[in-house]
Design a protein around this motif. Structure first.
Motif, PDB file in Angstrom:
ATOM      1  N   THR A 219      49.500  16.092 -50.655  1.00 47.22           N
ATOM      2  CA  THR A 219      49.611  14.824 -51.385  1.00 47.22           C
ATOM      3  C   THR A 219      50.166  15.017 -52.782  1.00 47.22           C
ATOM      4  OG1 THR A 219      47.374  14.929 -52.318  1.00 47.22           O
ATOM      5  CG2 THR A 219      47.617  13.928 -50.131  1.00 47.22           C
ATOM      6  N   ARG A 220      50.116  16.237 -53.291  1.00 46.28           N
ATOM      7  CA  ARG A 220      50.557  16.574 -54.651  1.00 46.28           C
ATOM      8  C   ARG A 220      49.795  15.771 -55.700  1.00 46.28           C
ATOM      9  NH1 ARG A 220      51.361  20.971 -54.155  1.00 46.28           N
ATOM     10  NH2 ARG A 220      52.370  21.084 -56.185  1.00 46.28           N
ATOM     11  N   THR A 221      48.540  15.447 -55.414  1.00 45.15           N
ATOM     12  CA  THR A 221      47.663  14.817 -56.394  1.00 45.15           C
ATOM     13  C   THR A 221      46.786  15.882 -57.045  1.00 45.15           C
ATOM     14  OG1 THR A 221      46.053  14.370 -54.651  1.00 45.15           O
ATOM     15  CG2 THR A 221      47.585  12.594 -55.213  1.00 45.15           C
ATOM     16  N   ARG A 222      46.268  15.553 -58.212  1.00 46.53           N
ATOM     17  CA  ARG A 222      45.384  16.470 -58.925  1.00 46.53           C
ATOM     18  C   ARG A 222      44.126  16.729 -58.096  1.00 46.53           C
ATOM     19  NH1 ARG A 222      43.975  17.793 -64.252  1.00 46.53           N
ATOM     20  NH2 ARG A 222      45.551  16.403 -65.124  1.00 46.53           N
ATOM     21  N   SER A 223      43.753  17.990 -58.004  1.00 42.11           N
ATOM     22  CA  SER A 223      42.500  18.373 -57.363  1.00 42.11           C
ATOM     23  C   SER A 223      41.501  18.674 -58.475  1.00 42.11           C
ATOM     24  CB  SER A 223      42.724  19.596 -56.467  1.00 42.11           C
ATOM     25  OG  SER A 223      41.561  19.907 -55.734  1.00 42.11           O
ATOM     26  N   HIS A 224      40.459  17.861 -58.573  1.00 42.91           N
ATOM     27  CA  HIS A 224      39.479  18.035 -59.656  1.00 42.91           C
ATOM     28  C   HIS A 224      38.091  17.701 -59.128  1.00 42.91           C
ATOM     29  CE1 HIS A 224      38.964  13.647 -60.562  1.00 42.91           C
ATOM     30  NE2 HIS A 224      40.214  13.575 -60.141  1.00 42.91           N
ATOM     31  N   ALA A 225      37.094  17.932 -59.945  1.00 45.45           N
ATOM     32  CA  ALA A 225      35.714  17.789 -59.479  1.00 45.45           C
ATOM     33  C   ALA A 225      35.414  16.392 -58.973  1.00 45.45           C
ATOM     34  CB  ALA A 225      34.751  18.157 -60.611  1.00 45.45           C
ATOM     35  N   GLY A 226      36.045  15.369 -59.571  1.00 42.21           N
ATOM     36  CA  GLY A 226      35.745  13.994 -59.209  1.00 42.21           C
ATOM     37  C   GLY A 226      36.238  13.571 -57.843  1.00 42.21           C
ATOM     38  N   VAL A 227      37.149  14.341 -57.226  1.00 39.87           N
ATOM     39  CA  VAL A 227      37.648  13.994 -55.893  1.00 39.87           C
ATOM     40  C   VAL A 227      37.430  15.113 -54.878  1.00 39.87           C
ATOM     41  CG1 VAL A 227      39.377  12.352 -56.716  1.00 39.87           C
ATOM     42  CG2 VAL A 227      39.987  14.773 -56.502  1.00 39.87           C
ATOM     43  N   THR A 228      36.877  16.228 -55.305  1.00 34.97           N
ATOM     44  CA  THR A 228      36.646  17.348 -54.389  1.00 34.97           C
ATOM     45  C   THR A 228      35.153  17.546 -54.166  1.00 34.97           C
ATOM     46  OG1 THR A 228      36.776  18.912 -56.245  1.00 34.97           O
ATOM     47  CG2 THR A 228      38.794  18.514 -54.997  1.00 34.97           C
ATOM     48  N   TYR A 229      34.435  17.874 -55.226  1.00 30.04           N
ATOM     49  CA  TYR A 229      32.988  18.037 -55.089  1.00 30.04           C
ATOM     50  C   TYR A 229      32.286  16.684 -54.929  1.00 30.04           C
ATOM     51  CZ  TYR A 229      33.232  23.014 -56.076  1.00 30.04           C
ATOM     52  OH  TYR A 229      33.485  24.363 -56.000  1.00 30.04           O
ATOM     53  N   TYR A 230      32.968  15.621 -55.310  1.00 29.85           N
ATOM     54  CA  TYR A 230      32.447  14.274 -55.068  1.00 29.85           C
ATOM     55  C   TYR A 230      33.493  13.478 -54.276  1.00 29.85           C
ATOM     56  CZ  TYR A 230      30.008   9.840 -55.899  1.00 29.85           C
ATOM     57  OH  TYR A 230      29.326   8.649 -55.740  1.00 29.85           O
ATOM     58  N   SER A 232      34.757  11.483 -50.578  1.00 35.31           N
ATOM     59  CA  SER A 232      34.184  10.334 -49.883  1.00 35.31           C
ATOM     60  C   SER A 232      33.002  10.712 -48.988  1.00 35.31           C
ATOM     61  CB  SER A 232      35.258   9.627 -49.059  1.00 35.31           C
ATOM     62  OG  SER A 232      35.858  10.533 -48.141  1.00 35.31           O
ATOM     63  N   GLU A 233      33.041  11.910 -48.397  1.00 36.57           N
ATOM     64  CA  GLU A 233      31.929  12.335 -47.547  1.00 36.57           C
ATOM     65  C   GLU A 233      30.693  12.656 -48.371  1.00 36.57           C
ATOM     66  OE1 GLU A 233      31.687  12.321 -44.169  1.00 36.57           O
ATOM     67  OE2 GLU A 233      33.554  11.184 -44.424  1.00 36.57           O
ATOM     68  N   VAL A 234      30.883  13.373 -49.481  1.00 37.22           N
ATOM     69  CA  VAL A 234      29.750  13.696 -50.356  1.00 37.22           C
ATOM     70  C   VAL A 234      29.136  12.410 -50.910  1.00 37.22           C
ATOM     71  CG1 VAL A 234      29.063  14.846 -52.502  1.00 37.22           C
ATOM     72  CG2 VAL A 234      30.669  15.975 -50.933  1.00 37.22           C
ATOM     73  N   ALA A 235      29.991  11.441 -51.255  1.00 34.77           N
ATOM     74  CA  ALA A 235      29.503  10.194 -51.848  1.00 34.77           C
ATOM     75  C   ALA A 235      28.614   9.402 -50.885  1.00 34.77           C
ATOM     76  CB  ALA A 235      30.682   9.340 -52.296  1.00 34.77           C
ATOM     77  N   LYS A 236      28.722   9.665 -49.593  1.00 34.13           N
ATOM     78  CA  LYS A 236      27.893   8.955 -48.612  1.00 34.13           C
ATOM     79  C   LYS A 236      26.467   9.485 -48.538  1.00 34.13           C
ATOM     80  CE  LYS A 236      31.797   7.893 -45.516  1.00 34.13           C
ATOM     81  NZ  LYS A 236      32.395   8.224 -44.193  1.00 34.13           N
ATOM     82  N   ARG A 237      26.211  10.637 -49.146  1.00 31.54           N
ATOM     83  CA  ARG A 237      24.874  11.215 -49.036  1.00 31.54           C
ATOM     84  C   ARG A 237      23.830  10.303 -49.676  1.00 31.54           C
ATOM     85  NH1 ARG A 237      26.518  17.353 -51.006  1.00 31.54           N
ATOM     86  NH2 ARG A 237      27.836  17.850 -49.188  1.00 31.54           N
ATOM     87  N   SER A 238      22.796  10.010 -48.924  1.00 26.85           N
ATOM     88  CA  SER A 238      21.743   9.116 -49.435  1.00 26.85           C
ATOM     89  C   SER A 238      20.909   9.775 -50.523  1.00 26.85           C
ATOM     90  CB  SER A 238      20.839   8.675 -48.287  1.00 26.85           C
ATOM     91  OG  SER A 238      20.220   9.806 -47.673  1.00 26.85           O
ATOM     92  N   ASN A 239      20.981  11.109 -50.618  1.00 25.73           N
ATOM     93  CA  ASN A 239      20.178  11.821 -51.618  1.00 25.73           C
ATOM     94  C   ASN A 239      20.952  12.114 -52.901  1.00 25.73           C
ATOM     95  OD1 ASN A 239      21.801  13.636 -50.173  1.00 25.73           O
ATOM     96  ND2 ASN A 239      20.410  15.359 -50.530  1.00 25.73           N
ATOM     97  N   LEU A 240      22.178  11.569 -53.018  1.00 25.95           N
ATOM     98  CA  LEU A 240      22.984  11.767 -54.232  1.00 25.95           C
ATOM     99  C   LEU A 240      23.367  10.414 -54.804  1.00 25.95           C
ATOM    100  CD1 LEU A 240      24.666  13.416 -56.252  1.00 25.95           C
ATOM    101  CD2 LEU A 240      26.530  13.429 -54.576  1.00 25.95           C
TER     102      LEU A 240
END
Length: 614
Positions: A219-230, A232-240
């Motif tokens: 995609t040639r987009t920036r890879s950073h903590a806000g889109v990698t460690y967080y 869409s799958e991580v954001a679905k976690r009910s404990n986060l």
């Protein structure tokens, strides 16, 4: 991520196992790893907004447009620098989901093995290369360059065995087109008989290299903590739970008698403007960065007692090391006008070209906005006369009135300077003009206001002896702290840096770089091919700017050596308050620190998870 309104405060629990202050490079790593355990609940509070889909973040080539924009940046400026003729310097700090990893220039650069092993020698068990390098690999996925790019950029040194294969962060080179300067860069050093000795990711490397960037390979987009460690799958976690636009005012601490204080939660104001508190059942984790974390510790009653009293804050834990030991890489840029027909960043000043570049990137990730068009080199001191280094040590390292911690640090720094295999500087090539005299705002420094087209090379001292500070300016949490990087406060730094600055002209006028420059073109600094050492000193003072690599202000060291946290990253005098950001670095490593911050946060998450089982 834009589809999720992370600023909403509905259904906020009163208590979480862990409360993480800062949703940036380190905070999101720790939160993501801890919530892999579904029984563990984590709240992340980020002062900035969620702007991950904004092209100024998503397009790697637009990073500098975010600097000193309060939508993305804390907009911190230093106190007047005594060693720089009173100049003030800007220090951009990410204030958005993803933190500084969302706004930096995206260079994937690595420390040396010696850098990290020195941390252990300062009294931090387990903080060595063997351990930290595993977390470097764990944090990223490396996409090898094509055979064509490998040949074009002289990437034969790449060692697949040391690269990350399955981490969240994407690291890649892209497909070009690359400016001719990047192709010439390694060859310049070869002409000067400095061969690249190894893959920088291995922790043992000298010479020039075209570094990859934290850019997604397709995609040639920036890879950073806000889109990698967080993601869409991580954001679905009910404990986060991640809440943006949540400004933290202080940590709640309780102390009974001689017992260590306990962090019970934090006080913050959300987007609704209402001040509220949330409790931490297990720990409060500070990930606000090397400027804001010590600021919040002081606001919460942890720091120098006299300083806190002077601002009406009751000390709970007295530790005068908070906010001290600050280190920063400054860079000194030289810029030369390029020969006709060479591609540089100044082309984007043309609205038609800029529009076409944006359209190409939006459609397929193609073009200059999807690249990290920078290259670096690690070098030892050039052209030193016999005995010159010893003479400098004898003149500038004889101070006997040093604290135990600083004495230990200086001994290690001296050993690294004496080691001919350990580069003392980083040179970086940038295909655009850099204008420190237009500062302090980065909007002037990177504004490309000179009409011609330029290429710049900067000199960076890898491991400065100077130490700075960051301390609260008032009891008002919304007032930025006083930031003093202390550039050239130690005179040896000026001598070392000037010798590297002097070599900038040599690099520019060595083939094949020389042919890419206009022989009678402009320089944006008062230099010449036969630059003297005295002129180099003057130019270092006049032109050095912050490199946005602040570390050390909550150092991991024994307390008697100047430490704020122990080797488990717990703040001295507390039971359950940790720091996981770059402030814990006891010594600044070589190179851009982003990769090292990710690795430290990965290791921190492992430490916290292990301690929770005890």
């Amino acid at each position: 991520m834009a589809s999720i309104d992370t600023s909403l405060l509905t259904d906020l629990s009163e208590e979480y196992d862990y409360v993480v202050v800062g949703g940036g490079t380190s905070g999101l790593v720790v939160a993501s790893r801890l919530t892999e355990d579904p029984s563990c609940s984590v709240l992340v509070l980020e002062a900035g907004a969620n702007r991950v889909d904004d092209p100024r973040i998503a397009a790697p080539g637009l990073a500098a447009t975010t600097y000193f924009d309060p939508d993305f940046d804390w907009c911190i400026t230093s106190t007047p620098q005594k060693g720089l003729n009173g100049r003030c310097l800007a220090e951009p700090r990410g204030r958005t989901l993803g933190g500084s990893s969302a706004i930096n220039l995206g260079m994937a650069i690595y420390p040396s093995q010696t850098d990290i092993n020195r941390w252990e020698k300062l009294g931090n068990d387990g903080w060595n290369w063997d351990s930290v390098s595993q977390y470097l690999k764990k944090s990223q996925t490396f996409t090898p360059p094509s055979a064509e790019i490998k040949e074009q950029l002289s990437l034969d040194y790449i060692d697949p065995s040391v690269q990350g294969e399955s981490g969240p962060l994407q690291v890649s080179f892209g497909t070009g087109p690359f400016p001719s300067f990047l192709e010439a860069w390694p060859k310049v050093f070869q002409t000067l008989n400095h061969q690249t000795s190894g893959d920088p990711m291995s922790g043992i490397a000298k010479g020039a290299f075209c570094n990859p960037g934290t850019v997604h390979p397709t995609t040639r987009t920036r890879s950073h903590a806000g889109v990698t460690y967080y993601n869409s799958e991580v954001a679905k976690r009910s404990n986060l739970r991640v809440i943006t636009e949540a400004f933290v005012h202080k940590i709640h601490l309780e102390k009974e008698g001689p017992q260590d204080a306990r962090a019970t939660g934090v006080q913050f104001t959300g987007k609704d403007g209402i001040q509220k508190s949330v409790s931490a059942k297990r720990e409060v984790i500070m990930a606000a960065g090397a400027i804001k974390t010590p600021h919040l510790l002081e606001l919460s009653g942890i720091g120098d007692a006299a300083l806190l009293h002077s601002h009406g804050i009751e000390p709970i834990i007295e530790n005068s090391n908070v906010g001290e030991n600050l280190q920063e890489h400054g860079f000194v840029p030289f810029s030369w006008e390029v020969a006709e027909g060479q591609m540089t960043g100044e082309a984007l000043r043309n609205p038609e070209i800029a529009g076409a570049a944006m359209a190409a990137w939006q459609q397929s990730g193609a073009g200059p906005l999807g690249l990290c068009s920078l290259a670096s080199a690690y070098m030892t001191l050039p052209e030193l006369a016999d005995g010159e280094l010893k003479r400098l040590f004898d003149e500038y390292l004889q101070d006997q009135n040093l604290s135990p911690g600083l004495k230990a640090q200086y001994q290690l720094l001296q050993q690294m300077l004496e080691d001919e295999t350990e580069p003392s500087a980083q040179y970086t090539l940038a295909p655009f003009q850099i204008l420190p005299d237009k500062g302090p705002s980065p909007k002037g420094i990177f504004g490309m206001t000179e009409p011609e087209n330029f290429v710049s090379i900067v000199a960076v001292l890898n491991r400065p002896f100077s130490r700075g500070t960051v301390h609260l300016a008032s009891s008002d949490a919304k007032e930025n702290p006083k930031f003093d990087p202390g550039f050239f406060s130690h005179p040896l730094d000026l001598e070392l840096h000037a010798r590297h600055v002097r070599w900038l002209e040599t690099l520019a006028w060595t083939e094949p770089m020389a042919s890419l420059l206009k022989s009678d073109g402009r320089r944006l600094q008062n230099s010449s091919r036969d630059i003297t050492l005295e002129t180099a000193r003057d130019l270092a003072r006049e032109r050095i700017v912050c490199h946005y690599h602040v570390v050390g202000s909550t150092a991991m060291m024994p307390r008697e050596r100047g430490g704020v946290v122990d080797s488990r990253l717990k703040v001295y005098g507390t039971q359950n308050l940790r720091v996981v950001d770059a402030g814990i670095f006891p010594l600044i490593p070589r190179g851009n620190i982003q990769a090292t911050v990710f690795a430290v946060a990965e290791k921190a998450a492992a430490i916290i998870a292990a301690d929770s089982k005890v």
